[in-house]
Motif scaffolding. Structure first.
Motif, short mmCIF file in Angstrom:
data_model
loop_
_atom_site.label_atom_id
_atom_site.label_comp_id
_atom_site.label_asym_id
_atom_site.label_seq_id
_atom_site.Cartn_x
_atom_site.Cartn_y
_atom_site.Cartn_z
N THR A 240 13.14 7.81 58.14
CA THR A 240 13.42 9.09 57.47
C THR A 240 14.90 9.19 57.09
OG1 THR A 240 11.67 10.19 58.72
CG2 THR A 240 13.33 11.59 57.65
N VAL A 241 15.15 9.46 55.81
CA VAL A 241 16.52 9.63 55.31
C VAL A 241 16.96 11.07 55.57
CG1 VAL A 241 17.97 9.65 53.25
CG2 VAL A 241 16.24 7.86 53.54
N SER A 242 18.12 11.21 56.20
CA SER A 242 18.65 12.54 56.51
C SER A 242 19.69 13.01 55.50
CB SER A 242 19.27 12.55 57.91
OG SER A 242 20.33 11.58 57.99
N ASN A 243 20.32 12.07 54.78
CA ASN A 243 21.34 12.45 53.80
C ASN A 243 21.60 11.26 52.87
OD1 ASN A 243 23.22 14.26 52.66
ND2 ASN A 243 24.90 13.25 53.72
N THR A 244 22.04 11.59 51.64
CA THR A 244 22.35 10.56 50.65
C THR A 244 23.67 10.91 49.97
OG1 THR A 244 19.99 10.22 50.21
CG2 THR A 244 21.54 9.35 48.58
N ASP A 245 24.53 9.91 49.82
CA ASP A 245 25.81 10.08 49.12
C ASP A 245 25.87 9.10 47.95
OD1 ASP A 245 26.81 12.01 50.83
OD2 ASP A 245 27.72 10.53 52.17
N VAL A 246 26.66 9.47 46.94
CA VAL A 246 26.91 8.56 45.82
C VAL A 246 28.34 8.77 45.32
CG1 VAL A 246 26.11 10.16 44.01
CG2 VAL A 246 26.04 7.68 43.61
N ASN A 247 28.99 7.71 44.93
CA ASN A 247 30.28 7.82 44.27
C ASN A 247 30.32 6.86 43.09
OD1 ASN A 247 30.63 5.70 46.51
ND2 ASN A 247 32.44 5.35 45.26
N ASP A 248 31.15 7.16 42.12
CA ASP A 248 31.26 6.34 40.91
C ASP A 248 32.72 6.17 40.55
OD1 ASP A 248 32.02 8.52 38.73
OD2 ASP A 248 30.41 9.38 39.94
N TRP A 249 33.01 5.20 39.68
CA TRP A 249 34.39 4.97 39.24
C TRP A 249 34.38 4.29 37.88
CZ3 TRP A 249 31.85 2.47 43.12
CH2 TRP A 249 31.65 1.09 42.98
N GLY A 250 35.48 4.45 37.16
CA GLY A 250 35.63 3.81 35.86
C GLY A 250 37.08 3.79 35.43
N ASN A 251 37.54 2.66 34.91
CA ASN A 251 38.90 2.55 34.39
C ASN A 251 38.93 1.45 33.34
OD1 ASN A 251 39.94 -0.12 35.80
ND2 ASN A 251 38.91 1.08 37.39
N MET A 252 39.83 1.55 32.39
CA MET A 252 39.94 0.57 31.32
C MET A 252 41.33 0.59 30.73
SD MET A 252 38.29 -1.78 29.63
CE MET A 252 38.12 -2.57 28.01
N SER A 253 41.99 -0.57 30.69
CA SER A 253 43.29 -0.69 30.04
C SER A 253 43.09 -0.91 28.55
CB SER A 253 44.07 -1.88 30.62
OG SER A 253 44.34 -1.69 31.99
N LEU A 254 43.89 -0.25 27.73
CA LEU A 254 43.79 -0.32 26.27
C LEU A 254 42.34 -0.10 25.84
CD1 LEU A 254 45.51 -0.70 23.76
CD2 LEU A 254 45.03 -3.13 23.84
N GLY A 255 41.83 1.06 26.16
CA GLY A 255 40.45 1.41 25.87
C GLY A 255 40.11 2.67 26.64
#
Length: 314
Positions: A240-255
């Motif tokens: 049984t899952v009691s909790n869920t987390d998510v994180n994201d990221w993004g970066n771009m040089s010259l764009g």
């Protein structure tokens, strides 16, 4: 490569001044009203501090050598650097404005695509590979970055290219720390479209589990240029899952890059997230739709876009 954050309000103000202001003296104001000079490489050369030698900083030499090698290995010599000439140093407002306009002019050479996927590569003069709104959008994107990234004091060299028998030229801006800008070097990337996946070990002694996926884009000389990704983690007891987390990221040089994520199932028999990720080079644009929770790409540019769900079980 150095990166600098684009401020679009400043860009629009500069563009308006460039378009509508002109004076009668031989100054930066004269240049603003002189289209012929604005689009001339020779005109720019006259405004630069002339170089004392053709020697390049070691870092720039390395970047050019690695670019040549990677182009040869991936494009079967379909695109080659045939000549490099040091032009001088940007030293005045006039030379700076001329340089920024030259790289975003419709006659300028541009490139896009992933050199690891030769079919995706497009190279040519901007006005020959795009028309209408797409051409205008590409020019605006290039001008936005050029206005911020190309600065007085930067050095300038001219690169001559052979693209399947067609000769093209670009302006390349650099410092001792490396290349700052070039329409072709900056328009192409090296990337694995499948991305990379990592997972944690799932054993009975572990009360959590995670899944991580990310995509990277490299400069064509090999160093990392940008990354997008997400990681989902579930916390559970037994099945049984009691909790869920998510994180994201993004970066771009010259764009640009965009990353969004959210939990769609927090507890129960599994955890689930939704993610929307994208990165692209400056000749294209990214947009995010909250209604469809997705990133989309438009224009002409090297890009990675990934939208989807990920479920994780104990």
């Amino acid at each position: 490569m150095k990166t600098r954050t684009v401020t679009f309000c400043k860009l629009l103000l500069a563009a308006l001044v460039l378009t509508f202001n002109s004076c009668q003296d031989d100054s930066a104001d004269t240049f603003r009203g002189n289209t012929t000079e604005k689009l001339s490489f020779d005109g720019l050369k006259k405004e630069l501090i002339q170089p004392t030698s053709q020697d390049l900083p070691q870092k720039v030499q390395e970047q050019l050598a690695l670019s040549k090698a990677n182009l040869a290995a991936n494009l079967n010599n379909g695109l080659q650097i045939t000549q490099v000439s040091v032009l001088g140093k940007l030293s005045s407002e006039k030379s700076l404005l001329m340089a920024q306009n030259l790289v975003s002019a419709p006659e300028s050479a541009i490139a896009s695509g992933n050199i690891k996927n030769p079919a995706s590569v497009i190279i040519g003069k901007m006005q020959n590979v795009q028309t209408g709104k797409e051409l205008s959008s590409t020019q605006n994107n290039l001008k936005a970055l050029a206005t911020h990234d190309i600065k007085a004091g930067d050095d300038v060299l001219q690169i001559t290219w052979n693209h399947k028998g067609q000769q093209l030229t670009t302006l390349c801006f650099y410092t001792n720390e490396g290349i700052i800008w070039d329409n072709i070097l900056g328009g192409l990337v090296m990337m694995d479209a499948n991305g990379t996946i990592q997972t944690s070990d799932n054993t009975s002694k572990v009360a959590s589990r995670w899944y991580k996926q990310w995509w990277t884009a490299d400069w064509i000389w090999g160093s990392q240029r940008g990354e997008i990704g997400y990681q989902i983690t579930i916390y559970y007891s037994g099945s049984t899952v009691s909790n869920t987390d998510v994180n994201d990221w993004g970066n771009m040089s010259l764009g640009s890059a965009r990353s969004e994520s959210k939990i769609t199932k927090n507890t129960g028999s599994y955890g689930q997230c939704r993610y929307a990720l994208g990165l692209c080079t400056p000749t294209g644009s990214l947009s995010f739709s909250y209604s469809s929770f997705s990133v989309s790409f438009s224009g002409l540019g090297s890009n990675i876009v990934s939208n989807g769900y990920k479920s994780l079980y104990p």
